[in-house]
Each structure stands twice: as structure tokens, then as C-alpha cells.
Design a protein around this motif. Structure first.
Motif, PDB file in Angstrom:
ATOM      1  N   THR A   1      -2.103   6.091   7.935  1.00 52.01           N
ATOM      2  CA  THR A   1      -2.202   6.064   9.404  1.00 52.01           C
ATOM      3  C   THR A   1      -0.956   5.406  10.006  1.00 52.01           C
ATOM      4  OG1 THR A   1      -3.738   4.234   9.038  1.00 52.01           O
ATOM      5  CG2 THR A   1      -4.669   6.287   9.848  1.00 52.01           C
TER       6      THR A   1
ATOM      7  N   ARG B   1       3.707   6.205  13.281  1.00 44.41           N
ATOM      8  CA  ARG B   1       5.165   6.102  13.498  1.00 44.41           C
ATOM      9  C   ARG B   1       5.759   7.482  13.808  1.00 44.41           C
ATOM     10  NH1 ARG B   1       4.290   1.747  10.099  1.00 44.41           N
ATOM     11  NH2 ARG B   1       4.257   3.021   8.222  1.00 44.41           N
TER      12      ARG B   1
ATOM     13  N   GLY C   1      -3.871   2.332   4.535  1.00 42.91           N
ATOM     14  CA  GLY C   1      -3.907   1.692   5.862  1.00 42.91           C
ATOM     15  C   GLY C   1      -5.089   2.158   6.694  1.00 42.91           C
TER      16      GLY C   1
ATOM     17  N   ARG D   1      12.011  -6.763   4.762  1.00 42.96           N
ATOM     18  CA  ARG D   1      11.993  -5.365   5.208  1.00 42.96           C
ATOM     19  C   ARG D   1      12.613  -5.243   6.609  1.00 42.96           C
ATOM     20  NH1 ARG D   1       6.393  -2.127   5.465  1.00 42.96           N
ATOM     21  NH2 ARG D   1       6.075  -3.420   7.300  1.00 42.96           N
TER      22      ARG D   1
ATOM     23  N   LYS E   1       0.836  -1.199   0.000  1.00 39.18           N
ATOM     24  CA  LYS E   1       0.000   0.000   0.000  1.00 39.18           C
ATOM     25  C   LYS E   1       0.880   1.262   0.000  1.00 39.18           C
ATOM     26  CE  LYS E   1      -2.063  -1.300   3.870  1.00 39.18           C
ATOM     27  NZ  LYS E   1      -1.546  -2.658   4.163  1.00 39.18           N
ATOM     28  N   GLY E   2       1.830   1.306   0.928  1.00 37.58           N
ATOM     29  CA  GLY E   2       2.702   2.483   1.026  1.00 37.58           C
ATOM     30  C   GLY E   2       3.534   2.666  -0.234  1.00 37.58           C
ATOM     31  N   THR E   3       4.055   1.555  -0.737  1.00 40.29           N
ATOM     32  CA  THR E   3       4.899   1.590  -1.945  1.00 40.29           C
ATOM     33  C   THR E   3       4.113   2.165  -3.121  1.00 40.29           C
ATOM     34  OG1 THR E   3       5.936  -0.441  -1.147  1.00 40.29           O
ATOM     35  CG2 THR E   3       6.269   0.108  -3.477  1.00 40.29           C
TER      36      THR E   3
ATOM     37  N   ASP F   1      -1.167  -5.488  16.846  1.00 37.49           N
ATOM     38  CA  ASP F   1      -2.598  -5.258  17.068  1.00 37.49           C
ATOM     39  C   ASP F   1      -3.002  -3.894  16.517  1.00 37.49           C
ATOM     40  OD1 ASP F   1      -3.030  -7.666  18.403  1.00 37.49           O
ATOM     41  OD2 ASP F   1      -2.346  -6.827  20.323  1.00 37.49           O
TER      42      ASP F   1
ATOM     43  N   ARG G   1      -9.396   0.466   8.631  1.00 35.54           N
ATOM     44  CA  ARG G   1      -9.016  -0.920   8.908  1.00 35.54           C
ATOM     45  C   ARG G   1     -10.115  -1.655   9.669  1.00 35.54           C
ATOM     46  NH1 ARG G   1      -3.118  -0.016   8.508  1.00 35.54           N
ATOM     47  NH2 ARG G   1      -1.975  -1.968   8.609  1.00 35.54           N
TER      48      ARG G   1
ATOM     49  N   GLN H   1     -14.223   2.414  11.415  1.00 36.87           N
ATOM     50  CA  GLN H   1     -13.393   3.454  10.787  1.00 36.87           C
ATOM     51  C   GLN H   1     -13.969   3.852   9.435  1.00 36.87           C
ATOM     52  OE1 GLN H   1      -9.186   2.383  10.674  1.00 36.87           O
ATOM     53  NE2 GLN H   1      -9.182   1.784  12.826  1.00 36.87           N
TER      54      GLN H   1
ATOM     55  N   GLY I   1       4.030  -9.494  -8.035  1.00 37.24           N
ATOM     56  CA  GLY I   1       4.670  -9.345  -9.342  1.00 37.24           C
ATOM     57  C   GLY I   1       5.392  -8.015  -9.432  1.00 37.24           C
TER      58      GLY I   1
HETATM   59  P1  B4P Z   1       4.643  -1.641   2.161  1.00 34.79           P
HETATM   60  O1  B4P Z   1       4.254  -0.837   0.960  1.00 34.79           O
HETATM   61  O2  B4P Z   1       5.495  -0.934   3.176  1.00 34.79           O
HETATM   62  O3  B4P Z   1       3.418  -2.287   2.962  1.00 34.79           O
HETATM   63  P2  B4P Z   1       2.116  -1.610   3.532  1.00 34.79           P
HETATM   64  O4  B4P Z   1       1.012  -2.475   3.050  1.00 34.79           O
HETATM   65  O5  B4P Z   1       2.016  -0.148   3.173  1.00 34.79           O
HETATM   66  O6  B4P Z   1       2.385  -1.455   5.097  1.00 34.79           O
HETATM   67  P3  B4P Z   1       2.023  -2.156   6.419  1.00 34.79           P
HETATM   68  O7  B4P Z   1       0.666  -2.811   6.353  1.00 34.79           O
HETATM   69  O8  B4P Z   1       3.205  -3.021   6.739  1.00 34.79           O
HETATM   70  O9  B4P Z   1       1.969  -1.112   7.614  1.00 34.79           O
HETATM   71  P4  B4P Z   1       1.129   0.131   8.148  1.00 34.79           P
HETATM   72  O10 B4P Z   1       2.142   1.187   8.162  1.00 34.79           O
HETATM   73  O11 B4P Z   1      -0.146   0.426   7.395  1.00 34.79           O
HETATM   74  O12 B4P Z   1       5.358  -2.928   1.588  1.00 34.79           O
HETATM   75  C1  B4P Z   1       5.959  -3.871   2.443  1.00 34.79           C
HETATM   76  C2  B4P Z   1       7.270  -4.374   1.861  1.00 34.79           C
HETATM   77  O13 B4P Z   1       7.030  -5.088   0.640  1.00 34.79           O
HETATM   78  C3  B4P Z   1       8.248  -3.257   1.524  1.00 34.79           C
HETATM   79  O14 B4P Z   1       9.524  -3.639   1.963  1.00 34.79           O
HETATM   80  C4  B4P Z   1       8.198  -3.147  -0.007  1.00 34.79           C
HETATM   81  O15 B4P Z   1       9.431  -2.764  -0.563  1.00 34.79           O
HETATM   82  C5  B4P Z   1       7.844  -4.580  -0.409  1.00 34.79           C
HETATM   83  N1  B4P Z   1       7.037  -4.640  -1.641  1.00 34.79           N
HETATM   84  C6  B4P Z   1       6.000  -3.825  -1.974  1.00 34.79           C
HETATM   85  N2  B4P Z   1       5.486  -4.169  -3.178  1.00 34.79           N
HETATM   86  C7  B4P Z   1       6.227  -5.279  -3.609  1.00 34.79           C
HETATM   87  C8  B4P Z   1       6.179  -6.119  -4.772  1.00 34.79           C
HETATM   88  N3  B4P Z   1       5.279  -5.927  -5.761  1.00 34.79           N
HETATM   89  N4  B4P Z   1       7.064  -7.143  -4.857  1.00 34.79           N
HETATM   90  C9  B4P Z   1       7.972  -7.347  -3.862  1.00 34.79           C
HETATM   91  N5  B4P Z   1       8.069  -6.593  -2.742  1.00 34.79           N
HETATM   92  C10 B4P Z   1       7.206  -5.562  -2.611  1.00 34.79           C
HETATM   93  O16 B4P Z   1       0.646  -0.275   9.661  1.00 34.79           O
HETATM   94  C11 B4P Z   1       1.536  -0.505  10.752  1.00 34.79           C
HETATM   95  C12 B4P Z   1       0.778  -0.652  12.093  1.00 34.79           C
HETATM   96  O17 B4P Z   1       0.151   0.618  12.454  1.00 34.79           O
HETATM   97  C13 B4P Z   1      -0.413  -1.650  12.131  1.00 34.79           C
HETATM   98  O18 B4P Z   1      -0.013  -2.973  12.419  1.00 34.79           O
HETATM   99  C14 B4P Z   1      -1.287  -1.062  13.293  1.00 34.79           C
HETATM  100  O19 B4P Z   1      -0.760  -1.420  14.555  1.00 34.79           O
HETATM  101  C15 B4P Z   1      -1.096   0.428  13.116  1.00 34.79           C
HETATM  102  N6  B4P Z   1      -2.183   1.015  12.297  1.00 34.79           N
HETATM  103  C16 B4P Z   1      -2.021   1.640  11.073  1.00 34.79           C
HETATM  104  N7  B4P Z   1      -3.199   2.055  10.590  1.00 34.79           N
HETATM  105  C17 B4P Z   1      -4.153   1.713  11.511  1.00 34.79           C
HETATM  106  C18 B4P Z   1      -5.571   1.861  11.561  1.00 34.79           C
HETATM  107  N8  B4P Z   1      -6.254   2.463  10.565  1.00 34.79           N
HETATM  108  N9  B4P Z   1      -6.245   1.378  12.638  1.00 34.79           N
HETATM  109  C19 B4P Z   1      -5.590   0.783  13.651  1.00 34.79           C
HETATM  110  N10 B4P Z   1      -4.227   0.604  13.665  1.00 34.79           N
HETATM  111  C20 B4P Z   1      -3.509   1.075  12.608  1.00 34.79           C
END
Ligand code: B4P
Length: 193
Positions: free
Chosen positions: A32, A37, A87, A129, A14-16, A58, A90, A94, A174
Motif C-alpha cells: 500500500t 506513492r 504494509g 534512508r 517489509k518492502g526489502t 499518519d 495496518r 483493514q 541482523g
Molecule cells: P523498508 O523495507 O523500506 O521498510 P518498510 O517496512 O517496507 O517500509 P515503511 O514502513 O517505511 O513504509 P510504507 O511504504 O509501508 O526498509 C527501511 C530501510 O531499512 C531501507 O532503507 C532498507 O534498506 C533498510 N533495511 C531493511 N532491512 C534491513 C536490515 N536487516 N538491516 C539494516 N537495514 C535494513 O508506508 C509509508 C506510509 O504510507 C505510511 O506512513 C502511511 O502514511 C501510508 N500507508 C501505507 N500503507 C497504509 C495502510 N495500509 N493504511 C494507512 N496508511 C498506509
């Protein structure tokens, strides 16, 4: 205004992908995870409480993240062409709160883009990561808990938007460029409808 949700399990990219889309469509990225963070790094009261939840994999309480998003909307709504929510939401609570916050500003969600990635791929990505960036919520035990929380509390959020005909499913495994291309095709459908 174009308002999108990037949705999917932890580590689904998602972040990427959000950082690529904000540039192309001139949107404000609201993550979020990043906001939380930031609070943790600044050692605010909110951050100290949130850290315990995040380190365990959690969810942080709904009212905390809804409050953060509400402030971010107030601070940015007048100056941007739309938002990418990353994010968030969730939980269904929300999602309902987001609808209310947006409707007070005469806005609505246009589409939820749901990235699909298998659990094995997710565990592999997040462990990698952890090695590269050392996030505390990236141990295998915590990752498995995050997946469980996703299955039990978050995955149903997609149904909430499917009921409003706003769900688009995207293959999240992919080449990153190919995934971006597929996301853009879905977004361009909104612009042309
Ligand atoms: P990311 O892009 O970092 O993953 P993400 O889905 O954005 O983030 P994540 O779910 O981990 O955390 P969040 O900050 O929302 O990609 C992950 C990795 O994969 C990276 O290293 C990237 O390089 C790699 N990658 C990406 N695409 C790829 C591809 N196609 N092929 C290979 N590799 C690939 O949440 C963190 C915490 O915050 C949660 O656990 C919770 O505690 C809290 N939180 C956040 N939002 C909340 C909410 N709305 N409610 C309650 N708690 C919340």
C-alpha cells in the motif's frame, strides 16, 4: 494459492524482504505504501489527499487503502499463485475488510509474518534512508510519530491473526539474508502442512 502478510513497524524491512520473497515463491507483491506513492507521483486526487497524511506519518483513511487493495485483487487474482501484502492491513478494520475481500474469491490469509525490530534501530535505518533516498516521511519527528501510530493502531493487528493461529514472529534485525532464510522456513512450513 499462498497468501501472506509481511507485518512490522515502519522501516522493519517489509518492502526489502517482500521483493526477495515474490521472486522465490512467484507471488504478486501488493504494497500500500508503493501504491500510495504512485498516486502521489501521478498527482491524482487520491494522491494529493494521501500525501498530507503520509508526510505527517499518519495513516491514510481505511476506505482509501481498502479500495486500492480491492482493485489490485480484482486485477490480479486470476493470474498469480498468491499475494504478499506489505504494509497492509495496518488497522483491525483493514484486516477484517481483507478477510471479506479474499473470502469472496474463495481465498484466505495463510500466515502473517511479523518482523521485530527495536525503535532505535528503526530510527537509524530510516534516517539513513532519508539521506540516501530523501523520503519526506523520514525526518526524526515524523518517524517517531509513525512509531506511535504503529504502537497505538497497528500492532494489535497481529493479535487478530494470532487468534486464528496464523502469526509467526521473526527477528528483523541482523543480516538481510538470514532474515530471508527465517521467513522462508516459516513459509515452507505452510506448504508442507
Ligand atoms: P523498508 O523495507 O523500506 O521498510 P518498510 O517496512 O517496507 O517500509 P515503511 O514502513 O517505511 O513504509 P510504507 O511504504 O509501508 O526498509 C527501511 C530501510 O531499512 C531501507 O532503507 C532498507 O534498506 C533498510 N533495511 C531493511 N532491512 C534491513 C536490515 N536487516 N538491516 C539494516 N537495514 C535494513 O508506508 C509509508 C506510509 O504510507 C505510511 O506512513 C502511511 O502514511 C501510508 N500507508 C501505507 N500503507 C497504509 C495502510 N495500509 N493504511 C494507512 N496508511 C498506509
Amino acid at each position: 494459492m499462498l497468501n501472506l502478510i509481511l507485518f512490522g513497524p515502519p522501516g522493519s524491512g517489509k518492502g526489502t524482504q517482500a521483493s526477495r520473497l515474490v521472486e522465490k515463491y512467484n507471488l504478486k507483491h501488493l504494497s500500500t505504501g508503493d501504491l500510495l506513492r504512485g498516486e502521489v507521483a501521478a498527482q491524482t486526487e487520491l494522491g494529493i489527499e494521501a500525501k498530507k497524511k503520509m508526510d505527517a506519518g499518519d495513516l491514510v483513511p481505511d476506505e482509501v487503502v481498502i479500495g486500492m487493495i480491492s482493485n489490485a485483487l480484482d486485477n490480479n487474482a486470476a493470474s498469480v499463485e498468491g499475494f504478499i501484502f506489505d504494509g497492509f492491513p495496518r488497522t483491525t478494520a483493514q484486516a477484517k475488510a481483507l478477510d471479506e475481500l479474499l473470502s469472496k474469491k474463495g481465498l484466505q490469509i495463510d500466515k502473517l509474518l511479523s518482523l521485530h525490530v527495536s525503535e532505535d534501530e528503526i530510527v537509524g535505518r530510516l534516517l539513513k534512508r532519508a539521506k540516501d533516498q530523501g523520503r519526506l516521511d523520514d525526518t526524526e519527528e515524523v518517524i517517531r510519530n509513525r512509531m506511535k501510530v504503529y504502537r497505538e493502531s497497528t500492532s494489535i493487528v497481529a493479535d487478530y491473526y494470532a487468534d486464528q493461529y496464523k502469526l509467526a514472529d521473526i527477528q528483523g534485525e541482523g543480516e538481510m539474508d538470514k532474515i530471508t532464510e527465517n521467513l522462508c522456513s516459516q513459509i515452507d512450513l505452510i506448504a508442507s502442512s
